[in-house]
Write a protein that holds these residues in place. Structure first.
Motif, mmCIF file in Angstrom:
data_model
loop_
_atom_site.group_PDB
_atom_site.id
_atom_site.type_symbol
_atom_site.label_atom_id
_atom_site.label_comp_id
_atom_site.label_asym_id
_atom_site.label_seq_id
_atom_site.Cartn_x
_atom_site.Cartn_y
_atom_site.Cartn_z
ATOM 1 N N ARG A 115 0.703 -1.177 0.133
ATOM 2 C CA ARG A 115 -0.171 -0.071 -0.237
ATOM 3 C C ARG A 115 0.856 1.253 0.064
ATOM 4 N N ILE A 116 2.007 1.105 0.887
ATOM 5 C CA ILE A 116 2.816 2.568 0.901
ATOM 6 C C ILE A 116 3.383 2.570 -0.423
ATOM 7 N N ASP A 117 3.869 1.509 -1.102
ATOM 8 C CA ASP A 117 4.462 1.590 -2.604
ATOM 9 C C ASP A 117 3.478 2.330 -3.565
ATOM 10 N N THR A 118 2.253 1.751 -3.321
ATOM 11 C CA THR A 118 1.292 2.222 -4.426
ATOM 12 C C THR A 118 0.937 3.610 -4.144
ATOM 13 N N TYR A 119 0.923 4.140 -2.834
ATOM 14 C CA TYR A 119 0.741 5.624 -2.556
ATOM 15 C C TYR A 119 1.934 6.565 -3.131
ATOM 16 N N MET A 120 3.403 5.706 -2.687
ATOM 17 C CA MET A 120 4.472 6.537 -3.226
ATOM 18 C C MET A 120 4.197 6.639 -4.765
ATOM 19 N N ASP A 121 4.080 5.670 -5.380
ATOM 20 C CA ASP A 121 4.066 5.567 -7.099
ATOM 21 C C ASP A 121 2.955 6.712 -7.464
ATOM 22 N N GLU A 122 1.712 6.813 -6.783
ATOM 23 C CA GLU A 122 0.776 7.752 -7.085
ATOM 24 C C GLU A 122 1.497 9.161 -6.957
ATOM 25 N N PHE A 123 1.932 9.512 -5.761
ATOM 26 C CA PHE A 123 2.735 10.665 -5.524
ATOM 27 C C PHE A 123 3.905 11.106 -6.349
ATOM 28 N N GLU A 124 4.638 10.206 -7.029
ATOM 29 C CA GLU A 124 5.670 10.520 -7.633
ATOM 30 C C GLU A 124 5.056 11.020 -9.067
ATOM 31 N N GLU A 125 3.957 10.298 -9.451
ATOM 32 C CA GLU A 125 3.431 10.761 -10.734
ATOM 33 C C GLU A 125 2.588 11.884 -10.824
#
Length: 137
Positions: A115-125
Motif C-alpha cells: 500500500r505504501i509503495d502504491t501511494y508513493m507511485d501515485e505521489f511520484e506521478e
C-alpha cells in the motif's frame, strides 16, 4: 579535541552543521536550543582562516552562516529532503488508515508495504493532485 579535515571535508561539514542546526532550531522560534547555535557559530568561525570568507558573517557579536551561504543552494537540499519525508509519512499514514489503523506486524507487513509503495507511485506521478480531504463545514 582536534579533528583534521581537508578543505573539501570542512566545506561539507559546514553544510552538515547548518542542516543539523536547521532541523533542530528552525521551527522553535524564540525557544531555540542555544547550544546548537553555538556549535554552528564555532564551526563557521573557521571560514576566514580557510579562504571561505563569504560563507560566514558577524551578527550581534556572533559568527553565523552568511546570506551567501544560505542562498547558495542549501535550502534547496533541505526542501528536497522535506518533500521526500512528507510523501513517505503521508503514504504510511494513508496505508495505515486503509488498514483500519492497525500497527505494523509481521503478518500485515507485506500488505502495508504494498500500500505504501502504491501511494508513493501515485505521489511520484501526480504529487498531491489526487488527494481529497472532506472537511466538515
Amino acid at each position: 579535541m582536534k579533528i583534521e579535515l581537508t578543505e573539501q571535508q570542512y566545506r561539507y561539514l559546514l553544510d552538515l552543521v547548518y542542516v543539523g542546526n536547521w532541523v533542530m532550531n528552525s521551527a522553535r522560534e524564540d525557544d531555540r536550543i542555544a547550544e546548537y547555535d553555538k556549535v554552528e557559530s564555532l564551526i563557521f568561525s573557521h571560514c576566514p582562516a580557510h579562504g571561505m570568507h563569504k560563507l560566514a558573517e558577524h551578527l550581534d557579536g556572533e559568527i553565523i552562516p552568511s546570506r551567501a551561504f544560505a542562498d547558495g543552494g542549501i535550502h534547496e537540499a533541505i526542501a528536497d529532503y522535506e518533500d521526500v519525508v512528507f510523501y513517505e509519512i503521508l503514504a504510511e499514514e494513508l496505508a495505515l488508515r486503509d488498514m483500519d489503523g492497525e500497527p505494523m506486524t509481521r503478518e500485515n507487513y507485506n500488505e502495508l508495504m504494498e500500500r505504501i509503495d502504491t501511494y508513493m507511485d501515485e505521489f511520484e506521478e501526480n504529487g498531491t493532485d489526487h488527494v481529497n480531504v472532506e472537511l466538515d463545514e
